[in-house]
Design an enzyme around this catalytic site. Structure first.
Site, mmCIF file in Angstrom:
data_model
loop_
_atom_site.group_PDB
_atom_site.id
_atom_site.type_symbol
_atom_site.label_atom_id
_atom_site.label_comp_id
_atom_site.label_asym_id
_atom_site.label_seq_id
_atom_site.Cartn_x
_atom_site.Cartn_y
_atom_site.Cartn_z
ATOM 1 N N ASN A 150 -26.541 39.856 17.929
ATOM 2 C CA ASN A 150 -27.534 40.703 17.248
ATOM 3 C C ASN A 150 -27.928 41.942 18.048
ATOM 4 O O ASN A 150 -28.130 43.011 17.484
ATOM 5 C CB ASN A 150 -28.765 39.883 16.842
ATOM 6 C CG ASN A 150 -29.507 39.314 18.023
ATOM 7 O OD1 ASN A 150 -28.907 38.907 19.002
ATOM 8 N ND2 ASN A 150 -30.810 39.313 17.936
ATOM 9 N N GLY A 226 -28.687 32.396 22.055
ATOM 10 C CA GLY A 226 -27.986 32.155 20.795
ATOM 11 C C GLY A 226 -28.767 31.191 19.931
ATOM 12 O O GLY A 226 -29.988 31.043 20.089
ATOM 13 N N THR A 228 -30.201 27.700 18.120
ATOM 14 C CA THR A 228 -30.759 26.455 18.661
ATOM 15 C C THR A 228 -29.727 25.324 18.632
ATOM 16 O O THR A 228 -29.631 24.543 19.584
ATOM 17 C CB THR A 228 -32.038 26.087 17.879
ATOM 18 O OG1 THR A 228 -33.019 27.096 18.165
ATOM 19 C CG2 THR A 228 -32.597 24.742 18.287
ATOM 20 N N ALA A 229 -28.926 25.259 17.569
ATOM 21 C CA ALA A 229 -27.926 24.178 17.490
ATOM 22 C C ALA A 229 -26.895 24.339 18.611
ATOM 23 O O ALA A 229 -26.510 23.353 19.256
ATOM 24 C CB ALA A 229 -27.239 24.205 16.125
ATOM 25 N N THR A 230 -26.468 25.569 18.864
ATOM 26 C CA THR A 230 -25.507 25.788 19.957
ATOM 27 C C THR A 230 -26.158 25.445 21.291
ATOM 28 O O THR A 230 -25.529 24.833 22.158
ATOM 29 C CB THR A 230 -25.039 27.271 19.983
ATOM 30 O OG1 THR A 230 -24.749 27.685 18.652
ATOM 31 C CG2 THR A 230 -23.807 27.440 20.842
ATOM 32 N N CYS A 282 -34.280 38.131 17.159
ATOM 33 C CA CYS A 282 -34.908 36.812 17.316
ATOM 34 C C CYS A 282 -36.423 36.928 17.250
ATOM 35 O O CYS A 282 -37.110 35.960 16.958
ATOM 36 C CB CYS A 282 -34.467 36.186 18.623
ATOM 37 S SG CYS A 282 -34.783 37.272 20.031
ATOM 38 N N GLU A 461 -36.831 34.218 31.016
ATOM 39 C CA GLU A 461 -36.077 35.301 31.652
ATOM 40 C C GLU A 461 -37.049 36.445 31.901
ATOM 41 O O GLU A 461 -38.226 36.353 31.615
ATOM 42 C CB GLU A 461 -34.924 35.740 30.736
ATOM 43 C CG GLU A 461 -33.922 34.623 30.512
ATOM 44 C CD GLU A 461 -32.714 35.039 29.692
ATOM 45 O OE1 GLU A 461 -32.781 36.056 28.979
ATOM 46 O OE2 GLU A 461 -31.692 34.340 29.776
HETATM 47 P P1 NAD Z 1 -24.490 31.350 18.366
HETATM 48 O O1 NAD Z 1 -25.238 30.225 18.980
HETATM 49 O O2 NAD Z 1 -23.589 31.072 17.225
HETATM 50 O O3 NAD Z 1 -23.576 32.085 19.468
HETATM 51 C C1 NAD Z 1 -24.110 32.602 20.648
HETATM 52 C C2 NAD Z 1 -23.021 32.658 21.695
HETATM 53 O O4 NAD Z 1 -22.639 31.334 22.024
HETATM 54 C C3 NAD Z 1 -21.742 33.362 21.233
HETATM 55 O O5 NAD Z 1 -21.221 34.111 22.308
HETATM 56 C C4 NAD Z 1 -20.833 32.200 20.888
HETATM 57 O O6 NAD Z 1 -19.464 32.510 20.975
HETATM 58 C C5 NAD Z 1 -21.234 31.203 21.955
HETATM 59 N N1 NAD Z 1 -20.915 29.802 21.647
HETATM 60 C C6 NAD Z 1 -20.796 29.204 20.448
HETATM 61 N N2 NAD Z 1 -20.451 27.902 20.603
HETATM 62 C C7 NAD Z 1 -20.375 27.681 21.934
HETATM 63 C C8 NAD Z 1 -20.065 26.544 22.729
HETATM 64 N N3 NAD Z 1 -19.744 25.374 22.184
HETATM 65 N N4 NAD Z 1 -20.088 26.671 24.065
HETATM 66 C C9 NAD Z 1 -20.405 27.844 24.646
HETATM 67 N N5 NAD Z 1 -20.675 28.969 23.947
HETATM 68 C C10 NAD Z 1 -20.670 28.887 22.599
HETATM 69 O O7 NAD Z 1 -25.590 32.430 17.994
HETATM 70 P P2 NAD Z 1 -25.374 33.812 17.224
HETATM 71 O O8 NAD Z 1 -25.154 33.489 15.771
HETATM 72 O O9 NAD Z 1 -24.392 34.632 17.959
HETATM 73 O O10 NAD Z 1 -26.805 34.495 17.423
HETATM 74 C C11 NAD Z 1 -27.886 34.297 16.573
HETATM 75 C C12 NAD Z 1 -28.879 33.332 17.176
HETATM 76 O O11 NAD Z 1 -29.297 33.789 18.456
HETATM 77 C C13 NAD Z 1 -30.157 33.218 16.356
HETATM 78 O O12 NAD Z 1 -30.531 31.874 16.271
HETATM 79 C C14 NAD Z 1 -31.183 33.998 17.169
HETATM 80 O O13 NAD Z 1 -32.507 33.621 16.989
HETATM 81 C C15 NAD Z 1 -30.714 33.706 18.557
HETATM 82 N N6 NAD Z 1 -31.234 34.714 19.486
HETATM 83 C C16 NAD Z 1 -32.208 34.345 20.368
HETATM 84 C C17 NAD Z 1 -32.746 35.277 21.239
HETATM 85 C C18 NAD Z 1 -33.810 34.912 22.238
HETATM 86 O O14 NAD Z 1 -34.044 35.690 23.147
HETATM 87 N N7 NAD Z 1 -34.442 33.774 22.108
HETATM 88 C C19 NAD Z 1 -32.263 36.589 21.214
HETATM 89 C C20 NAD Z 1 -31.276 36.924 20.297
HETATM 90 C C21 NAD Z 1 -30.753 35.977 19.434
#
Ligand code: NAD
Length: 480
Positions: A150, A226, A228-230, A282, A461
């Site tokens: 994002n 990323g 929450t499920a990941t 987010c 962070e």
């Molecule tokens: P995502 O969890 O699908 O992916 C995030 C990253 O993790 C990507 O680089 C992806 O390739 C990697 N990934 C996926 N599976 C993995 C695994 N098994 N092992 C290691 N890495 C893996 O998230 P997204 O769809 O890219 O981003 C959107 C999400 O991120 C939303 O839920 C959003 O709220 C969250 N987000 C949080 C913040 C925060 O600061 N809290 C900031 C931005 C986005």
């Protein structure tokens, strides 16, 4: 066609297996580039390069490491146009937004942590006449940084810069959906003279490449942003290996609008906090709770200002809302709009996919969407949608507002609008959110702790928190 390469041991190289993924421009729906589909073999090579670079990098005086980071910051600033265009094309966000937010912030991240390197001090605990304890902060070693799509370069650099500043070497993976600016960053690191192996950027998908980073036994800490499920899956993998983990996860953030607020400011900022970056931040506020006496006035003004939210080609200067990041994400958000109807919501605005004529005819555009009349505990109001969809809900008392605001599994950020100073602080302290803004939104000071409560994450962070995360504290006790 832009063919991205991995940045490994100071060089741009193809993935070892020679496999690539398509990179799609979300504003056109067309494939415009290719991304390495890297696997465990590429991650292993990156870790080996990082391990080889570590002794010299950690031994370098902090000031010298800082100078290199500041040089990278300057190169990012000098490449503003190029990087902003790449970010906009990769992500679908308005070019104007990438120019004022994403890229300047990426430069600030390197500048901030580059200068912080020279200010990072440790503690001493003196037991009068008995002993002196002092804390040594050693860099953790080789660390992994994994970021989402994002705010691609903004969040990627937010992790990498503090890790490098304290003397760690990094294996980093940007989102496979938005890899372009991370690739351009690798070119800037080479230009800046960053020693080979200190930073390695490996491109690929989560299950194949990201998972290999998390599983690698030589990677001692993981900073992840990323979903929450990941994050949950990551924790399951990393915890038995006793890795340090910083998890920045999803949100479902409340905006609480009290009747005594500056209505014009509350509405204008709520439009931004609802729909900036197509609602894909987010920190966006997706549940707007409005004190009943001003509910109708807020709603009327909010819907009026929504008319100015021009959806269009991200490259056009007056576009306020670009494309959603991918076709899959567009369909996810549309499914939530369908759910909101099924749950009995009243649609006040939007709700449909938009066709932007011309170049962007195949793009993933969606109207900013507003619902009311939904219970606070329905799925639409509990689950993260991460798109341009918000709900309006009236409330009568502070207690009711707090109950609804705190009702989700998330706890990332919250916004309060009021002129009553005591109420503002009282309510802020009762919100289960890592970040609370009062009469503002997305106002960031890089020194402050950043992160979420509950399912929005683990750890913080920003500022010293980030520098501490990437170090191991060692107490040394000297008897007097
Ligand atoms: P995502 O969890 O699908 O992916 C995030 C990253 O993790 C990507 O680089 C992806 O390739 C990697 N990934 C996926 N599976 C993995 C695994 N098994 N092992 C290691 N890495 C893996 O998230 P997204 O769809 O890219 O981003 C959107 C999400 O991120 C939303 O839920 C959003 O709220 C969250 N987000 C949080 C913040 C925060 O600061 N809290 C900031 C931005 C986005």
């Amino acid at each position: 066609m832009l063919r991205i390469q991995n940045y490994l041991n100071g060089q741009l190289v193809p993935p070892q297996a020679g496999r690539y993924l398509d990179n799609v421009d979300p504003a056109t729906g067309q494939v415009y580039g290719q991304i390495p589909d890297s696997g465990p073999e590429d991650v292993a090579a990156a870790v080996a390069a990082a391990e080889a670079a570590l002794p010299a990098w950690r031994a370098l005086p902090a000031e010298d490491r800082g100078r290199l980071l500041v040089k990278i910051a300057d190169l990012i600033d000098a490449s503003l146009d190029h990087l902003a265009r790449a970010e906009s094309q990769d992500n679908g966000k308005p070019l104007s937004l990438a120019r004022v937010m994403d890229i300047p912030r990426a430069a600030s991240n390197f500048h901030f942590f580059g200068t912080a390197a020279g200010h990072f001090a440790t503690e001493a605990h003196v037991q009068e006449g008995v002993a002196v304890n002092y804390t040594v902060r050693h860099p953790v070693g080789v660390v992994g940084c994994i970021s989402p799509w994002n705010l691609p370069l903004y969040l990627f650099t937010w992790k990498i810069a503090p890790a490098l500043a304290v003397g760690c070497c990094v294996v980093a993976k940007p989102s496979e959906i938005t890899p372009a600016t991370a690739f351009l960053l690798s070119e800037l690191c080479i230009e800046a003279g960053l020693p080979a192996g200190v930073l390695n950027i490996i491109h690929g998908n989560g299950p194949n490449c990201g998972q290999a980073i998390v599983e690698h036994p030589s990677i001692k800490a993981i900073s992840f942003t990323g979903g929450t499920a990941t994050g949950r899956h990551l924790a399951r993998t990393a915890a038995p290996m006793f890795k340090k983990l910083s998890l920045e996860l999803g949100g479902k953030n409340p905006n609480i609008i009290f009747a005594d607020c500056d209505l014009a400011a509350a509405v204008a900022t709520s439009i931004r906090s609802s729909f900036a970056n197509q609602g894909q931040i987010c920190l966006c506020g997706s549940r707007i709770f409005i004190e009943r006496p001003i509910y109708e006035a807020f709603k009327t003004e909010f819907l009026k200002q929504l008319q100015d939210q021009k959806i269009g080609d991200p490259l056009e200067a007056d576009t306020k809302q670009g494309a959603l990041v991918s076709e899959a994400h567009l369909h996810k958000v549309l499914a939530y709009i369908k759910l909101a109807h099924e749950e009995g919501g009243t649609l006040l605005a939007g709700g449909h996919r938009v066709t932007v004529p011309g170049r962007c005819e195949g793009g993933y555009f969606l109207e900013p969407t507003v619902f009311e009349n939904l219970p606070f505990d329905c799925r639409t109001n509990q689950e993260e949608i991460f798109g341009p969809v918000v709900t309006l809900t009236p409330f009568d008392t502070d207690e009711e507002a707090l109950l609804m605001a705190n009702s989700t599994d998330y706890g990332l950020s919250a916004t309060i609008w009021t002129r009553d100073l005591q109420r503002a602080h009282r309510v802020a302290h009762q919100l289960h959110s890592g970040i609370v803004w009062i009469n503002t939104w997305l106002h960031r000071d890089l020194r402050t702790p950043f992160g979420g409560m509950k399912n929005s994450g683990v750890g913080r962070e920003g500022g010293l928190e980030a520098l501490r995360f990437f170090t191991e504290a060692q107490n040394v006790c000297v008897k007097l």
